[in-house]
Design a protein around this motif. Structure first.
Motif, PDB file in Angstrom:
ATOM      1  N   ARG A  90       8.339  24.420  14.349  1.00  0.00           N
ATOM      2  CA  ARG A  90       9.578  23.765  15.240  1.00  0.00           C
ATOM      3  C   ARG A  90       9.845  24.595  16.415  1.00  0.00           C
ATOM      4  O   ARG A  90      10.023  23.932  17.399  1.00  0.00           O
ATOM      5  CB  ARG A  90      10.840  23.358  14.526  1.00  0.00           C
ATOM      6  CG  ARG A  90      10.404  22.216  13.363  1.00  0.00           C
ATOM      7  CD  ARG A  90      11.884  21.807  12.406  1.00  0.00           C
ATOM      8  NE  ARG A  90      12.037  23.012  11.637  1.00  0.00           N
ATOM      9  CZ  ARG A  90      13.079  22.880  11.070  1.00  0.00           C
ATOM     10  NH1 ARG A  90      14.028  21.973  11.009  1.00  0.00           N
ATOM     11  NH2 ARG A  90      13.216  24.181  10.109  1.00  0.00           N
ATOM     12  N   ALA A  91      10.303  25.864  16.187  1.00  0.00           N
ATOM     13  CA  ALA A  91      10.645  26.852  17.080  1.00  0.00           C
ATOM     14  C   ALA A  91       9.362  27.796  17.416  1.00  0.00           C
ATOM     15  O   ALA A  91       8.542  28.070  16.524  1.00  0.00           O
ATOM     16  CB  ALA A  91      11.747  27.493  16.692  1.00  0.00           C
ATOM     17  N   PRO A  92       9.274  28.481  18.732  1.00  0.00           N
ATOM     18  CA  PRO A  92       8.236  29.601  18.758  1.00  0.00           C
ATOM     19  C   PRO A  92       8.444  30.408  18.148  1.00  0.00           C
ATOM     20  O   PRO A  92       7.352  31.316  17.800  1.00  0.00           O
ATOM     21  CB  PRO A  92       8.341  29.804  20.215  1.00  0.00           C
ATOM     22  CG  PRO A  92       9.470  28.804  20.810  1.00  0.00           C
ATOM     23  CD  PRO A  92      10.033  27.983  19.709  1.00  0.00           C
ATOM     24  N   THR A  93       9.458  31.055  17.672  1.00  0.00           N
ATOM     25  CA  THR A  93       9.725  32.266  17.024  1.00  0.00           C
ATOM     26  C   THR A  93      10.768  32.064  15.780  1.00  0.00           C
ATOM     27  O   THR A  93      11.822  31.458  16.023  1.00  0.00           O
ATOM     28  CB  THR A  93      10.158  33.514  17.813  1.00  0.00           C
ATOM     29  OG1 THR A  93       9.523  33.490  18.954  1.00  0.00           O
ATOM     30  CG2 THR A  93      10.229  34.715  17.151  1.00  0.00           C
ATOM     31  N   VAL A  94      10.409  32.693  14.537  1.00  0.00           N
ATOM     32  CA  VAL A  94      11.302  32.514  13.613  1.00  0.00           C
ATOM     33  C   VAL A  94      11.437  33.997  13.190  1.00  0.00           C
ATOM     34  O   VAL A  94      10.368  34.543  12.828  1.00  0.00           O
ATOM     35  CB  VAL A  94      10.800  31.743  12.385  1.00  0.00           C
ATOM     36  CG1 VAL A  94      11.790  31.609  11.279  1.00  0.00           C
ATOM     37  CG2 VAL A  94      10.503  30.253  12.892  1.00  0.00           C
ATOM     38  N   ILE A  95      12.721  34.513  12.972  1.00  0.00           N
ATOM     39  CA  ILE A  95      13.161  35.669  12.670  1.00  0.00           C
ATOM     40  C   ILE A  95      13.536  35.674  11.289  1.00  0.00           C
ATOM     41  O   ILE A  95      14.875  34.944  11.033  1.00  0.00           O
ATOM     42  CB  ILE A  95      14.009  36.465  13.682  1.00  0.00           C
ATOM     43  CG1 ILE A  95      13.385  36.697  14.899  1.00  0.00           C
ATOM     44  CG2 ILE A  95      14.431  37.721  13.036  1.00  0.00           C
ATOM     45  CD1 ILE A  95      14.263  37.082  16.090  1.00  0.00           C
ATOM     46  N   VAL A  96      13.220  35.973  10.278  1.00  0.00           N
ATOM     47  CA  VAL A  96      13.716  36.094   8.876  1.00  0.00           C
ATOM     48  C   VAL A  96      14.479  37.251   8.760  1.00  0.00           C
ATOM     49  O   VAL A  96      13.982  38.415   8.708  1.00  0.00           O
ATOM     50  CB  VAL A  96      12.607  36.241   7.698  1.00  0.00           C
ATOM     51  CG1 VAL A  96      13.040  35.924   6.382  1.00  0.00           C
ATOM     52  CG2 VAL A  96      11.210  35.241   8.023  1.00  0.00           C
TER      53      VAL A  96
END
Ligand SMILES: Cc1cc2nc3c(=O)[nH]c(=O)nc-3n(C[C@H](O)[C@H](O)[C@H](O)COP(=O)(O)O)c2cc1C
Length: 192
Positions: A90-96
């Motif tokens: 859904r989003a370009p970047t996911v930060i865990v």
């Protein structure tokens, strides 16, 4: 009102489904994380770390979670598994954001967890300050042992959130906020 105050007073999350391209490039990501880690940290142990999910890895992580979800109760609807596959696209970047408990002479476990929350909030603010928007999400993968292992977490580590970052595709809409007066009391010494 100063511009920084106005910025903080009006920031809103944007739902992940409305976070489009572009996401932060490598330089912008570095700037985001630099601000994110500029938080109070009692033991100076940096009791947090980040796992970045970008590009094709987003779909691969979603596929893995869909397979795991299929094994979990209650049995999922087929649409739910489709949504799982797209969880991170859904989003370009996911930060865990990972909270890691570090043995510390100074900080308690509670304080290390609080510091991780501060990192999350700074990350949201930094994303917005750079012209992106963000959404702090958890849901079942944050609490599932199999998923934790899949993301490479070890003993003492927990997922504090999947912070989705991208360019807002819709304007922010205000939501309900508590009345400050309902949250505040003033302490006074007992009478007598
Ligand atoms: C730790 C944490 C986990 C969250 N997880 C979810 C989630 O899984 N799904 C969801 O719809 N919202 C979740 N939220 C709420 C979203 O972040 C929500 O959009 C946010 O509270 C909006 O407030 P804001 O506009 O002031 O940022 C979570 C919030 C926090 C603090």
């Amino acid at each position: 009102m100063t511009a920084p105050y106005e910025f903080l007073a009006t920031r809103r999350s944007i739902p992940a489904a409305f976070l489009g391209e572009p996401g932060p490039d490598a330089a912008a990501l570095e700037r985001l994380l630099r601000v994110a880690t500029r938080v109070p940290d009692h033991g100076k142990e940096a009791p947090w770390r980040f796992i970045i999910i970008e590009g094709d890895a987003r779909r691969a992580a979603g596929e893995a979670l869909a397979a795991r979800r299929a094994e979990r109760a209650p049995p999922p609807h087929p649409q739910e598994l489709d949504a799982e596959r797209e969880r991170f696209t859904r989003a370009p970047t996911v930060i865990v954001l990972v909270s890691r408990l570090v043995p510390s002479e100074w900080a308690t476990e509670w304080e290390e967890i609080l510091s991780t929350g501060a990192v999350a909030m700074n990350l949201l603010n930094a994303a917005h300050a750079l012209g992106f928007a963000a959404n702090w999400l958890t849901d079942w993968p944050a609490y599932d042992d199999w998923a934790r292992t899949m993301f490479g977490l070890v003993e003492g580590e927990r997922i504090a959130g999947f912070i989705h970052v991208g360019t807002p595709r819709v304007p922010p809409r205000e939501r309900w906020r508590p009345e400050i007066a309902t949250l505040v009391t003033r302490w006074a010494p007992p009478v007598g």
